[in-house]
Scaffold this active site. Structure first.
Site, PDB file in Angstrom:
ATOM      1  N   LYS A  93       0.799  -1.231   0.000  1.00 51.97           N
ATOM      2  CA  LYS A  93       0.000   0.000   0.000  1.00 51.97           C
ATOM      3  C   LYS A  93       0.829   1.277   0.000  1.00 51.97           C
ATOM      4  CE  LYS A  93      -4.394  -1.709   1.341  1.00 51.97           C
ATOM      5  NZ  LYS A  93      -4.156  -3.059   1.931  1.00 51.97           N
ATOM      6  N   GLU A 115      -9.507   6.325   4.248  1.00 51.10           N
ATOM      7  CA  GLU A 115     -10.249   5.276   4.926  1.00 51.10           C
ATOM      8  C   GLU A 115      -9.305   4.094   5.083  1.00 51.10           C
ATOM      9  OE1 GLU A 115      -9.973   5.536   1.740  1.00 51.10           O
ATOM     10  OE2 GLU A 115      -9.500   3.444   1.263  1.00 51.10           O
ATOM     11  N   SER A 382       1.543  -9.797  -1.084  1.00 46.91           N
ATOM     12  CA  SER A 382       1.213  -8.376  -0.925  1.00 46.91           C
ATOM     13  C   SER A 382       1.590  -7.798   0.424  1.00 46.91           C
ATOM     14  CB  SER A 382      -0.285  -8.174  -1.172  1.00 46.91           C
ATOM     15  OG  SER A 382      -1.045  -9.022  -0.340  1.00 46.91           O
TER      16      SER A 382
END
Ligand SMILES: *Cc1c(COP(=O)(O)O)cnc(C)c1O
Length: 409
Positions: A93, A115, A382
């Site tokens: 991310k 968020e 990930s």
């Protein structure tokens, strides 16, 4: 099939029939400004240089493409792991957050909001905000705050204010609505940093672009190590940013199979899952037209997954398009299969994957026999699983036993 046709979206932000801009009037101008500024930044060598510098020196890119030898041996394939779990903050991310916060800075904004579901996007946004000295507010569902207490603690240490959202199911969907409300009110000095390839245009395009560094590296690394491209790429799909990030550089390589793995939760028939393609149909949610879990009346269904990061009712519109044209396929695995895959990868490789990433690992384990011994399979790892240890322990004490088996043809 040329990459050009696939690299959309069109001018209205559409990927075929999916995507677009479905927002209240007040957000139309801010979204247009964001798109304009983003397109400008993307062409600006100075911006690209600064972003690349942070990706290298701060995030630790390029991440390794690691040949998982014992896993490969056990499964009878050549399995590589793209090690996004080694990124600063523990997941992919940060690639996107750095890009968006750098863009916010360039646009002269002083405040960023976001968020978060699993908490990973909140941590990544708070990290990037700290790095550039910006005010940061994170909206998070109350249930997710309980599930991911460690990440709440991390965000607060990083100087962010974490606002609990108690509406509805108290998870990611409600947090996104709150963040959008904040943005409408404070758009003059605020940028909304969206965490996946979701929401109205230009977010699906922009987030995909920022994450596509994953696939550009993996493609180059695979060619260097093996002199050929992989047979298959496998990635978990929440909103779908790590998957698109890996897939994108390979879209034009038709021989490379693209496989996204959704959260099957307790099974499709149980109704407790987040497999949008297996159990959903097209509709509009939070700014975009895509596959959504909804009932006959169009009410958004409750979703479930052992992993907070995959627990969302909509999937990124570009995935819906890639599926429709047959370029990518989508599968799902259950909570139990994902948990078992965490344990398998720990034992084989000494790597504790995030529960999200473990969905991709589980699918490869269960379907190993569809490949030959020298077929290269790249799994996008990930994120790392440190954030999940409490959830894992709780899940295993409630569900004793083990079922994951190497699958047959
Ligand atoms: C958030 C998250 C995901 C799901 O998000 P995508 O946009 O689908 O990538 C997957 N893995 C990890 C580790 C995450 O933190």
């Amino acid at each position: 099939m040329s990459r050009g046709r696939l690299a959309g979206p069109d001018r209205r932000g559409r990927f075929g029939p999916y995507g677009g801009i479905f927002v209240p009037e007040t957000l139309v101008a801010p979204l247009a400004e964001l798109e304009r500024e983003y397109r400008r930044a993307r062409r600006d060598p100075q911006f690209r240089k600064e972003l690349n510098c942070y990706l290298r020196e701060y995030v630790g890119r390029p991440t390794p493409l690691y040949l998982a030898r014992r896993m490969s041996e056990a499964l009878g394939i050549r399995c590589y792991l793209k090690r996004e779990d080694l990124c600063h903050t523990g997941a992919h991310k940060i690639n996107n957050c750095l890009g968006q916060v750098l863009l916010a800075k360039r646009m002269g904004k002083r405040r960023v909001i976001a968020e978060t579901g699993a908490g990973q996007h909140g941590v990544a946004t708070a990290t990037a905000a700290a790095l550039f000295g910006m005010e940061c507010v994170i909206y998070m569902g109350n249930v997710d705050m309980q599930r991911q207490a460690l990440n709440v603690f991390r965000m607060e240490r990083l100087g962010a204010r974490v606002v609990p959202v108690t509406a509805g199911q108290q998870t990611l969907k409600e947090a996104i609505s709150e963040a959008m409300r904040d943005w409408v009110t404070n758009v003059r000095n605020t940028c909304y940093v969206l965490g996946s390839v979701l929401g109205p245009h230009p977010y699906p395009m922009m987030v995909r672009d920022f994450q596509s560094v994953i696939g550009r590296e993996a493609r180059r690394q695979c060619l260097r190590k093996e002199g050929r491209l992989p047979r298959s790429l496998v990635a978990c799909v929440g909103g779908g940013s790590n998957a698109l990030g890996l897939f994108h550089a390979f879209l034009g390589d038709r021989q490379v199979e693209l496989i996204g793995v959704e959260a099957g939760g307790e099974g499709i028939r149980s109704g407790r899952h987040a497999a949008r393609f297996a159990g959903g149909r097209p509709g509009v949610l939070q700014g975009t037209h895509t596959f959504i879990l909804q009932d006959r009346e169009g009410q958004i269904k409750l979703t479930h997954s052992v992993s907070a990061g995959l627990d969302y009712a909509a999937v990124g519109p570009e995935h819906a398009y890639l599926r429709e044209i047959g370029r990518a396929r989508y599968e799902h695995v259950t909570d139990r299969q994902a948990v078992d895959a965490v344990n398998a990868l720990c034992r084989w490789e000494g790597i504790l994957p995030a529960l999200e990433s473990a969905h991709a690992v589980a699918w490869v384990i269960m379907n190993a026999r569809r490949w030959n011994r020298d077929d290269i399979v790249v799994i996008n790892l990930s994120g790392r699983g440190d954030k999940d240890v409490e959830q894992l322990a709780k899940w295993e004490s409630k569900h004793p036993g083990k079922t994951l088996r190497k699958g047959r043809k």
